[in-house]
Design an enzyme around this catalytic site. Sequence first.
Site, mmCIF file in Angstrom:
data_model
loop_
_atom_site.group_PDB
_atom_site.id
_atom_site.type_symbol
_atom_site.label_atom_id
_atom_site.label_comp_id
_atom_site.label_asym_id
_atom_site.label_seq_id
_atom_site.Cartn_x
_atom_site.Cartn_y
_atom_site.Cartn_z
ATOM 1 C CG HIS A 95 -2.039 0.880 1.276
ATOM 2 N ND1 HIS A 95 -2.182 1.947 0.419
ATOM 3 C CD2 HIS A 95 -3.116 0.913 2.091
ATOM 4 C CE1 HIS A 95 -3.310 2.591 0.716
ATOM 5 N NE2 HIS A 95 -3.891 1.982 1.735
ATOM 6 C CD GLU A 109 -2.593 0.487 -2.501
ATOM 7 O OE1 GLU A 109 -2.979 -0.332 -1.644
ATOM 8 O OE2 GLU A 109 -2.610 1.727 -2.332
#
Length: 311
Positions: free
Chosen positions: A175, A278
């Site tokens: 992330h 991501e």
Amino acid sequence: MAITHASPSIEELNQRFAIAGVAQIAAGNGGLPRVSVSIPTATAEIYLHGAQLTSWCPAGGEEVIFLSKQSQFEPGRAIRGGIPVCFPWFRNKADDPKAPSHGFVRTKAWQLDSVALSGDAVTVSLSTASDEGTRAWWPHDFLLVHRLTVGAELVQELVMRNTGSAPLRFEEALHTYYRVGGADAVLIRGLDGVAYLDNTDNNREKRQEGDMVFISPTDRAYVDTTHPVEILDRNLRRRIRLEKENSRTTVVWNPWIEGAHALPDMADDEWRAMACVEGSNIRAFAVELAPGEQHTMKTRIRVAAAPGDSF
């Protein structure tokens, strides 16, 4: 009676893994153990808490990773910013609203396995495995390894092995919070024509047209895509390129004004300084593993100066 083993102290970790003039293990924010890397090609900081990188700065450049000044460095709490590891689910757990968001490994203390210098890069390897605490949320046995190679580029490998006797299915994401010169002044390039699920609109499927720009709260899962993606930052005059392997979804997120205000560990104006793009495998692209099988998702981040005609 079960035998428990105390975690090694920071001093013990440093004695075992430090490389003089290259990498050391010391107390970071909140007293949490942190691996600090300083080599001619880059500097970086990696916490054992969540196996989370919180800084990467290539030589001659600026910091690439965003970290909120209000991040809470506490056991059991997630660090806001850096590159959290989301596993074994993404966002909220579908069948348990009380389960921790983005899974449980980002708030665990991982084990430091190795720190190695090879050429002009340093590789830090950490691991975590199933235990009584994880089985309370997810009834599967696993071994998860996070391998980070720090140098002129940043390479991350998330290696998941099913160590149980039953098949399992999991979601995963690295992330990544990128530091940007202004969220409303960046272009996300490489997703033109790709379908995405819009989490700000009940996950309706839509299709990207041209470069993506942030103009409002954004939470999108671009699906069935393995393409490289670039962040073109006109304010910082740089191009960040994300390449990935064994990842079929790309998540793009920025909380915008109202979203940042609702987060206690993010300052109200910090949404301007970050953009998440991501590598991931989520929703219909979650990974299935039979007993004994292993899956590796890999990302590679490079930074280059961006000429004026890039925008």
